[in-house]
Design a protein around this motif. Structure first.
Motif, short mmCIF file in Angstrom:
data_model
loop_
_atom_site.label_atom_id
_atom_site.label_comp_id
_atom_site.label_asym_id
_atom_site.label_seq_id
_atom_site.Cartn_x
_atom_site.Cartn_y
_atom_site.Cartn_z
N LYS A 2 -0.52 -6.49 3.04
CA LYS A 2 -0.59 -5.08 3.40
C LYS A 2 0.52 -4.72 4.37
CE LYS A 2 -5.45 -4.46 2.61
NZ LYS A 2 -5.62 -3.37 1.73
N SER A 9 -1.07 -1.86 -0.04
CA SER A 9 -0.76 -3.17 -0.59
C SER A 9 0.70 -3.23 -1.02
CB SER A 9 -1.68 -3.45 -1.77
OG SER A 9 -1.42 -4.73 -2.28
N VAL A 10 1.38 -4.32 -0.64
CA VAL A 10 2.78 -4.52 -0.98
C VAL A 10 2.89 -5.85 -1.73
CG1 VAL A 10 5.12 -4.81 -0.09
CG2 VAL A 10 3.54 -3.28 1.08
N SER A 11 3.44 -5.82 -2.92
CA SER A 11 3.61 -7.03 -3.70
C SER A 11 4.85 -7.79 -3.21
CB SER A 11 3.78 -6.69 -5.17
OG SER A 11 4.13 -7.84 -5.91
N LEU A 12 4.71 -9.09 -3.09
CA LEU A 12 5.83 -9.93 -2.68
C LEU A 12 6.94 -9.88 -3.72
CD1 LEU A 12 6.87 -12.02 -0.64
CD2 LEU A 12 5.72 -13.75 -1.99
N PHE A 13 6.60 -9.59 -4.96
CA PHE A 13 7.57 -9.59 -6.04
C PHE A 13 8.08 -8.18 -6.38
CE2 PHE A 13 4.74 -13.24 -6.70
CZ PHE A 13 5.67 -14.24 -6.49
N SER A 14 7.80 -7.20 -5.54
CA SER A 14 8.28 -5.84 -5.81
C SER A 14 9.80 -5.77 -5.64
CB SER A 14 7.60 -4.83 -4.88
OG SER A 14 8.04 -5.00 -3.56
N CYS A 26 8.90 -0.90 2.93
CA CYS A 26 7.65 -0.68 2.21
C CYS A 26 7.91 0.29 1.07
CB CYS A 26 6.61 -0.11 3.18
SG CYS A 26 5.07 0.36 2.36
#
Length: 95
Positions: A2, A9-14, A26
């Protein structure tokens, strides 16, 4: 994981999190983020990681792969699982 600013929520792979050499932000609030390794989580996961590596080593060797490959893979998973997002420290005016 987060965002510490907006709690989304933040994806590590974004896309925004995987840019090398650039400040990570973010995807929702566009505020800067910093990826860190949590030593507490890494310390907790080190014993299971070693156990998995020792259990999988014979399997990798029987298939014809190096035993060191399983150690590297387990270490990589350990680091990925211990990554955390935090707000970067503010820079002082002298920097």
């Amino acid at each position: 994981m987060k965002c510490p600013h907006c709690s989304k929520s933040v994806s590590l792979f974004s896309k925004k999190m995987n840019k090398f050499g650039k400040e990570k932000v973010c995807p929702e609030c566009q505020k800067p983020l910093q990826l860190t390794v949590s030593l507490k989580v890494a310390a907790i996961l080190i014993i299971p990681s070693i156990a998995v590596a020792l259990l999988l080593k014979p399997v990798f060797v029987n298939v014809g792969l190096s035993g060191y490959l399983v150690t590297g893979l387990c270490t990589g998973v350990l680091v990925l699982l211990s990554l955390r997002i935090k707000a970067p420290l503010a820079k002082s005016e002298g920097d």
